[in-house]
Design a protein around this motif. Structure first.
Motif, short mmCIF file in Angstrom:
data_model
loop_
_atom_site.label_atom_id
_atom_site.label_comp_id
_atom_site.label_asym_id
_atom_site.label_seq_id
_atom_site.Cartn_x
_atom_site.Cartn_y
_atom_site.Cartn_z
N CYS A 193 -1.84 5.83 -5.99
CA CYS A 193 -2.84 4.77 -5.83
C CYS A 193 -2.86 4.27 -4.38
O CYS A 193 -3.40 3.22 -4.10
CB CYS A 193 -2.58 3.63 -6.81
SG CYS A 193 -1.01 2.82 -6.50
N SER A 194 -2.20 5.01 -3.50
CA SER A 194 -2.22 4.84 -2.03
C SER A 194 -1.23 3.82 -1.45
O SER A 194 -1.54 3.21 -0.43
CB SER A 194 -3.64 4.57 -1.51
OG SER A 194 -4.02 3.25 -1.75
N PRO A 195 -0.04 3.66 -2.05
CA PRO A 195 0.89 2.72 -1.42
C PRO A 195 1.30 3.11 0.00
O PRO A 195 1.22 2.27 0.90
CB PRO A 195 2.11 2.72 -2.37
CG PRO A 195 1.98 3.93 -3.21
CD PRO A 195 0.51 4.21 -3.30
N TYR A 196 1.69 4.39 0.22
CA TYR A 196 2.07 4.79 1.59
C TYR A 196 0.86 4.67 2.52
O TYR A 196 0.96 4.18 3.64
CB TYR A 196 2.55 6.25 1.61
CG TYR A 196 4.01 6.44 1.23
CD1 TYR A 196 5.02 6.36 2.19
CD2 TYR A 196 4.38 6.71 -0.07
CE1 TYR A 196 6.35 6.56 1.85
CE2 TYR A 196 5.70 6.90 -0.43
CZ TYR A 196 6.68 6.83 0.55
OH TYR A 196 8.00 7.01 0.21
N THR A 197 -0.28 5.17 2.03
CA THR A 197 -1.50 5.18 2.85
C THR A 197 -1.84 3.77 3.32
O THR A 197 -2.05 3.52 4.50
CB THR A 197 -2.67 5.77 2.02
OG1 THR A 197 -2.16 6.75 1.14
CG2 THR A 197 -3.73 6.37 2.88
N CYS A 198 -1.88 2.84 2.36
CA CYS A 198 -2.27 1.46 2.71
C CYS A 198 -1.21 0.79 3.59
O CYS A 198 -1.55 0.12 4.57
CB CYS A 198 -2.48 0.62 1.44
SG CYS A 198 -3.93 1.08 0.51
N VAL A 199 0.06 0.97 3.22
CA VAL A 199 1.14 0.30 3.98
C VAL A 199 1.14 0.79 5.43
O VAL A 199 1.27 0.00 6.37
CB VAL A 199 2.52 0.53 3.29
CG1 VAL A 199 3.66 0.19 4.23
CG2 VAL A 199 2.60 -0.29 2.01
N ILE A 200 0.95 2.09 5.63
CA ILE A 200 0.95 2.62 7.01
C ILE A 200 -0.30 2.12 7.75
O ILE A 200 -0.22 1.64 8.88
CB ILE A 200 1.02 4.16 7.01
CG1 ILE A 200 2.39 4.62 6.46
CG2 ILE A 200 0.80 4.71 8.41
CD1 ILE A 200 2.51 6.11 6.23
N ALA A 201 -1.46 2.22 7.09
CA ALA A 201 -2.70 1.83 7.77
C ALA A 201 -2.68 0.35 8.14
O ALA A 201 -3.18 -0.05 9.19
CB ALA A 201 -3.90 2.15 6.89
N LYS A 202 -2.09 -0.47 7.27
CA LYS A 202 -2.12 -1.92 7.50
C LYS A 202 -1.12 -2.37 8.58
O LYS A 202 -1.38 -3.30 9.33
CB LYS A 202 -1.77 -2.62 6.17
CG LYS A 202 -1.96 -4.11 6.16
CD LYS A 202 -3.41 -4.43 5.92
CE LYS A 202 -3.72 -5.89 5.93
NZ LYS A 202 -5.14 -6.10 5.66
N ASN A 203 0.02 -1.68 8.63
CA ASN A 203 1.12 -2.22 9.45
C ASN A 203 1.34 -1.47 10.77
O ASN A 203 2.29 -1.79 11.49
CB ASN A 203 2.43 -2.19 8.66
CG ASN A 203 2.40 -3.12 7.49
OD1 ASN A 203 2.46 -4.33 7.66
ND2 ASN A 203 2.29 -2.57 6.29
N THR A 204 0.52 -0.46 11.07
CA THR A 204 0.75 0.30 12.30
C THR A 204 -0.55 0.43 13.08
O THR A 204 -1.62 0.05 12.60
CB THR A 204 1.26 1.73 11.98
OG1 THR A 204 0.16 2.47 11.44
CG2 THR A 204 2.40 1.73 10.99
N LYS A 205 -0.43 1.03 14.24
CA LYS A 205 -1.64 1.28 15.05
C LYS A 205 -2.02 2.75 14.94
O LYS A 205 -2.50 3.37 15.92
CB LYS A 205 -1.38 0.88 16.49
CG LYS A 205 -1.18 -0.63 16.66
CD LYS A 205 -1.59 -1.07 18.05
CE LYS A 205 -1.86 -2.54 18.16
NZ LYS A 205 -0.69 -3.38 18.21
N ALA A 206 -1.79 3.33 13.76
CA ALA A 206 -2.17 4.74 13.54
C ALA A 206 -3.67 4.89 13.77
O ALA A 206 -4.44 3.98 13.46
CB ALA A 206 -1.81 5.15 12.12
N LYS A 207 -4.06 6.08 14.27
CA LYS A 207 -5.50 6.29 14.50
C LYS A 207 -6.21 6.43 13.14
O LYS A 207 -7.24 5.81 12.90
CB LYS A 207 -5.69 7.58 15.32
CG LYS A 207 -7.12 7.80 15.75
CD LYS A 207 -7.21 8.90 16.79
CE LYS A 207 -7.53 10.21 16.08
NZ LYS A 207 -7.38 11.38 16.90
N HIS A 208 -5.62 7.25 12.26
CA HIS A 208 -6.24 7.48 10.96
C HIS A 208 -5.18 7.85 9.93
O HIS A 208 -4.19 8.49 10.27
CB HIS A 208 -7.29 8.59 11.05
CG HIS A 208 -8.23 8.57 9.90
ND1 HIS A 208 -9.36 7.79 9.88
CD2 HIS A 208 -8.17 9.18 8.70
CE1 HIS A 208 -9.98 7.95 8.72
NE2 HIS A 208 -9.27 8.79 7.98
#
Ligand SMILES: C[S@@+](CC[C@H](N)C(=O)[O-])C[C@H]1O[C@@H](n2cnc3c(N)ncnc32)[C@H](O)[C@@H]1O
Length: 334
Positions: A193-208
């Motif tokens: 349900c996207s826990p890693y996806t959301c946590v990384i997108a929210k807390n880092t300056k990842a491009k995508h």
């Protein structure tokens, strides 16, 4: 939060009165200043003291089951009782040993009584099948399996039966997002349900951040979770990583593989989506003394893919079975 404002000297007496009337809100911490104590109250009642509104910290639900059941079970029962439970939003999931099955409702009701923030108690099943989901039997409280969970600055909505999710991996997700660097393009395989996806997108300056998940229910929640968390640098795809990842036709800076049971079967897919410098987080179940077996799986896959790699670290991130752990082997394609 509604509070009753009591001079410090009279605090004990008023606390007892609140308890006796069952008006003490045990879900919140009390507040104190030099002269007064502020007790969280469930509602107003007739008293000489003043009611005021204060912001009080909310207590975490009690996950120590034994503490609250000491008076309800005998010594033998307490010995076999599993001492902790998973809490996802307002749903508690209990592991009930065979010997306690006749008392499971009593245990579940006690969990509800002791934790006002828990509305539903379910009985833990076994993670099975490709989707790694578990059948969860209703034991007490509201008949729902949908929960809203908060961790690492994100909100995740999910059906705890139809979707794999473990609140115990919150620290691991934090550990992973802390390693992400500005501008990274990241692939999360088996994204649920996207826990890693959301946590990384929210807390880092990842491009995508891209997530790929095969379970349609989990994907549905992933779509909602991306919206709930207002993430605009995130895409989620439904399907088998073996089909989807090659079609995305990209090379990533970092690839996460959170499917310890069979991630090794997809190392070829991950390696094809990698380039020099890509860091891969490969999860596996392994005995503490046999982590070399996981490293061997990686080396074999790299050899077949004609790629070289360097093992960066091996992290133990949870217990799976007696003497068996969930481990994360981080390696770099060089
Ligand atoms: C252990 S769960 C992890 C889910 C999520 N990453 C998390 O941490 O909560 C593994 C997930 O991989 C999904 N899955 C299994 N095989 C897959 C495949 N071949 N392609 C895409 N997803 C897959 C399952 O449906 C399940 O949701």
């Amino acid at each position: 939060m509604l509070c009753i404002k009591v001079p410090v000297k009279e605090a004990e007496k008023v606390k007892k009165e609140l308890m006796n009337k069952d008006l003490f809100d045990k879900e919140h911490y009390i507040k104190k200043d030099k002269e007064f104590i502020y007790f969280p109250a469930r509602k107003r009642f007739k008293t000489k003291y003043k009611f005021v509104h204060k912001i009080l910290k909310k207590k975490k639900p009690r996950t120590d089951l034994k503490g609250s059941l000491v008076k309800k079970l005998n010594k033998k029962d307490l010995e076999v009782l599993r001492t902790s439970m998973d809490v996802i939003g307002d749903i508690a999931i209990l592991e009930i040993p065979k010997e306690l099955e006749k008392k499971e409702k009593l245990i579940a009701k006690e969990v509800l009584r002791a934790n006002k923030s828990i509305k539903t108690v379910l009985k833990k099943g076994k993670h099975e099948g490709v989707f790694r989901t578990q059948k969860l039997e209703h034991l007490a409280g509201e008949k729902t399996k949908e929960a809203v969970y908060k961790e690492n600055n994100v909100t995740l909505k999910l059906d705890v039966e139809q979707v794999y999710f473990s609140p115990r991996l919150g620290n691991e997700r934090k550990r992973v997002y802390k390693t992400v660097k500005k501008g990274e393009d990241i692939l999360v395989m088996f994204s649920g349900c996207s826990p890693y996806t959301c946590v990384i997108a929210k807390n880092t300056k990842a491009k995508h951040v891209t997530g790929v998940e095969i379970n349609p229910e989990a994907h549905n929640y992933a779509l909602q979770n991306v919206l709930i968390n207002k993430l605009n640098n995130t895409s989620v795809f439904l399907g088998d990583v073996r089909n989807i990842v090659p079609r995305l036709n990209k090379k990533y800076d970092r690839i996460i593989m959170p499917l310890p049971k069979s991630a090794a079967d997809y190392l070829d897919v991950a390696l094809k989506a990698s380039k020099k410098g890509t860091i891969i987080h490969f999860y596996d179940f392994q005995k503490e003394t046999e982590t070399n077996k996981s490293v061997e799986k990686i080396k074999k896959a790299c050899k077949t893919a004609k790629k070289k790699c360097r093992i960066l670290k091996i992290v133990k991130c949870g217990q799976h079975a007696p003497r068996e752990f969930r481990i994360c082997v981080e390696f770099k394609v060089v």
